[in-house]
Design a protein around this motif. Structure first.
Motif, PDB file in Angstrom:
ATOM      1  N   ASP A 162      -0.405   5.671   4.365  1.00 26.56           N
ATOM      2  CA  ASP A 162      -1.262   7.148   4.029  1.00 26.56           C
ATOM      3  C   ASP A 162      -2.754   7.031   4.833  1.00 26.56           C
ATOM      4  O   ASP A 162      -2.977   8.413   5.052  1.00 26.56           O
ATOM      5  N   GLN A 191      12.951   7.172   3.636  1.00 25.40           N
ATOM      6  CA  GLN A 191      12.597   6.918   2.358  1.00 25.40           C
ATOM      7  C   GLN A 191      10.816   6.910   3.450  1.00 25.40           C
ATOM      8  O   GLN A 191      10.197   7.764   2.356  1.00 25.40           O
ATOM      9  N   LYS A 208       4.196  -1.589  -1.351  1.00 25.07           N
ATOM     10  CA  LYS A 208       3.025  -0.450  -1.331  1.00 25.07           C
ATOM     11  C   LYS A 208       2.028  -0.852  -0.204  1.00 25.07           C
ATOM     12  O   LYS A 208       0.855  -0.004   0.567  1.00 25.07           O
ATOM     13  N   ASN A 243       7.257  13.192   3.946  1.00 26.44           N
ATOM     14  CA  ASN A 243       7.837  14.511   2.988  1.00 26.44           C
ATOM     15  C   ASN A 243       7.878  15.210   4.051  1.00 26.44           C
ATOM     16  O   ASN A 243       7.544  16.363   5.051  1.00 26.44           O
ATOM     17  N   ASN A 279      11.977   5.757  -4.980  1.00 23.26           N
ATOM     18  CA  ASN A 279      11.557   4.820  -3.171  1.00 23.26           C
ATOM     19  C   ASN A 279      10.803   3.392  -3.315  1.00 23.26           C
ATOM     20  O   ASN A 279       9.762   2.919  -4.104  1.00 23.26           O
ATOM     21  N   THR A 339       2.987   1.724   1.889  1.00 17.64           N
ATOM     22  CA  THR A 339       3.030   2.923   2.045  1.00 17.64           C
ATOM     23  C   THR A 339       1.232   3.150   1.632  1.00 17.64           C
ATOM     24  O   THR A 339       0.813   4.155   2.774  1.00 17.64           O
ATOM     25  N   GLU A 379      11.010  11.010   3.137  1.00 15.62           N
ATOM     26  CA  GLU A 379      10.867  11.235   1.715  1.00 15.62           C
ATOM     27  C   GLU A 379       9.602  10.774   1.666  1.00 15.62           C
ATOM     28  O   GLU A 379       8.889  11.922   0.729  1.00 15.62           O
ATOM     29  N   TYR A 380       8.211   9.898   1.896  1.00 16.94           N
ATOM     30  CA  TYR A 380       7.055   9.615   1.645  1.00 16.94           C
ATOM     31  C   TYR A 380       6.361  10.582   2.539  1.00 16.94           C
ATOM     32  O   TYR A 380       5.474  11.208   2.286  1.00 16.94           O
TER      33      TYR A 380
END
Lengths: 428, 162
Positions: free
Chosen positions: B14, B51, B7, B57, B3, B10, B54-55
């Protein structure tokens, strides 16, 4: 002269109207503060719903469903329930919700908090259309942050037992997400394909939980109804269409704009307020409530008042209050082709009549304007439109059929002329 | 798969995931794609979408079906700056066709294409952009420019050259 900008746009002249200070200075959040101070939760809930019912407020998103009645459908399951605001403004011709988000976001936040409390929803989402990402989204994020800082949102608001969390959400460009169940699908992170109803969102909404979806303008009206009372609100407008609505007046008009006016105002007064028609031309036709409502020729609309019942009697509807004015000389075939192109591009593709029919309508109109229309095309257009109408999961199919039916009904000669004259417009 | 989402991306994802109940992280897909697309100069790649899957999910398919459904996501390379001219009825009545003709001529591309230097993407906009009272209008990198004139369009193109 008719009174203008009395409810949501009341502080419009203040350059700082979007700030929480300005909103509070003008009585904002006083209704919410009074509600959270209450000791009798159930009684207060009932009273709010009764007041909204008494105000006669109807959903301003286009369908005009009575708001208080919609709220009364919400159960009290004891589990998570939601209030969702539909700020996915995208009905062609409509741009007043954007102005609310820009100029009076706190009225919406307070309205959502009150609505949430009334329907037992402790979480709310404001679904904003994706294209507003740089336009007004940063402003409403700022407003939301202010409301939290002042303690009007969150857990145990102002030390009460009441909690309400509100989040802004961004879409990504799809007209169909303005349909409430398409919107809920989108909010769940999926394609915005409308759901079968029933079950209605009040029983099975966001994440399967009881949910009410209201439009931006509807929710932003709530605080003033609570503060000034339902009688004050219903004293404006007509008996069957009480209150005010924001008209977005666009097209061939001297002063296009969003005007908040009492329902039932005459069409000619609305045109006067909007400065009259460009170059002082005569009006040819008007789409009175967004592109999904039926077009009306000048002689019909000029006799109309702008409210739910008058426009229905005239064979159209108030829709979102998006008044698109077309002056003499406008080619109605070209306008209908543009509208049909829109529905073709925006059909979500779930239902065959809509997916296939909207493209078919557009292709026929395209060939008529290119001089390749057949004599049989007019009947074919009507046949297709009639077969889409009523045969799809959501109202989008109807919305794609109504313009075709109404343009052909009122301006049949222009279509006939263009077909006979190989694409030459009768209007030009 | 490694991945490599930066930052700040992400963190944005988040933040969005925290708006939704536990287990409903799928609701953050649209916001995640907005963030990734902006970071990648205006379009998505399969690698980036994978990606994100995956992040967050979720199955990759959940990402692809969203990316291809919504008109704001580009799954092919496009120019850095996006110009979208509203051409729905209110804008059409106020001259948006002339604006589009002018842009096509000036940029030497058709609507839906990008300039060969990769600077400008002239998006084919199907929706009404909700600025009907300021018609004609266009969005440049999602900033609304209303009451358009040919001069205003030219000034905007000059600015984007830099």
């Amino acid at each position: 002269m008719t009174e203008i900008n009395k409810v949501i746009f009341a502080n419009h002249d203040d350059v700082d109207s979007a700030s929480i200070e300005c909103y509070i200075k003008n009585g904002g959040y006083s209704a919410w503060k009074k509600i959270v101070a209450t000791a009798e939760l159930a009684k207060t809930r009932e009273s709010i719903i009764n007041q909204v019912k008494a105000s006669g407020l109807r959903g301003r998103g286009g369908a005009g469903f009575p708001t208080g009645l919609k709220w009364s459908f919400m159960p009290n399951t004891g589990n998570q329930q939601y209030i969702v605001c539909n700020s996915d403004e995208s009905e062609p011709g409509t741009c007043h919700d954007r102005e609310i988000l820009q100029r009076n976001p706190h009225a919406l936040i307070e309205g959502m908090a009150i609505a949430g409390f009334a329907i037992n929803a402790t979480v709310g989402y404001n679904y904003v259309r994706g294209e507003f990402i740089e336009d007004c989204y940063p402003q409403i994020e700022k407003a939301l942050k202010e409301a939290y800082e002042y303690g009007f949102l969150g857990k145990n608001i102002l030390d009460s037992v009441i909690s309400f969390d509100l989040y802004n959400y961004l879409g990504a460009g799809a007209y169909i997400c303005g349909e409430e169940t398409g919107l809920l699908e989108s909010l769940e992170g999926k394609q915005g394909k409308p759901r079968f109803k029933p079950p209605f969102p009040a029983n099975y909404g966001l994440y399967g939980a009881p949910t009410t979806v209201n439009n931006t303008q509807t929710l932003a009206t709530i605080p003033k109804i609570m503060t000034n009372g339902p009688e004050w609100y219903s004293s404006m407008g007509t008996k069957q269409s009480p209150g005010t609505i924001i008209f977005s007046v666009s097209g061939h008009i001297k002063k296009p704009g969003n005007y908040e006016l009492p329902l039932g105002i005459s069409f000619s007064d609305l045109i006067k307020i909007s400065g009259g028609v460009i170059d002082d031309k005569n009006i040819k036709a008007v789409i009175p409530g967004g592109s999904s409502t039926k077009v009306l020729p000048a002689d019909v609309i000029l006799k109309c008042n702008m409210d739910y019942e008058s426009l229905e009697q005239a064979g159209s509807s108030l829709g979102t209050g998006a008044v698109v004015v077309m002056a003499e000389g406008t080619c109605m075939v070209e306008i209908l082709k543009r509208i049909s192109r829109f529905y073709y591009a925006e059909s979500c593709g779930q239902c065959t009549p809509c997916r296939e029919g909207t493209g078919w309508l557009y292709r026929i109109l395209d060939r008529i304007t290119n001089g390749q229309g057949n004599e049989t095309d007019i009947n074919l257009l009507l046949d297709i439109a009639n077969r889409i109408e009523g045969n799809t999961i959501c109202a989008f199919g109807d919305a794609s059929a109504w313009p075709v039916q109404s343009f052909l009904h009122h301006f049949f000669d222009e279509f006939e002329y263009m077909i006979k004259n190989k694409g030459k417009s009768k209007a030009a | 798969m490694e991945n490599t989402l930066p930052k700040n991306i992400t963190e944005t994802i988040d933040q969005w995931m925290s708006k939704f109940p536990q287990g409903k992280q799928r609701s953050a897909i649209i916001a995640a794609l907005h963030a990734v697309q902006k970071h990648n100069d205006g379009f998505l790649t399969n690698n980036l979408m994978d990606q994100v899957a995956e992040y967050i999910n979720v199955p990759k398919m959940n990402i692809y079906e969203v990316a291809t459904f919504y008109s704001m996501f580009q799954t092919q390379p496009v120019g850095r700056h996006e110009i979208a001219v509203c051409n729905n009825i209110s804008c059409m009545l106020r001259g948006s066709n002339e604006i589009i003709d002018h842009l096509e001529k000036k940029l030497n591309i058709r609507i839906g294409q990008s300039t060969s230097d990769g600077n400008i993407f002239l998006k084919k906009e199907e929706e009404c952009l909700a600025a009907c009272t300021g018609a004609p209008m266009m969005m440049v990198d999602h900033v609304y420019i209303e009451n358009l004139t040919i001069e205003k369009v030219d000034q905007t193109l000059e600015r984007l050259k830099k």
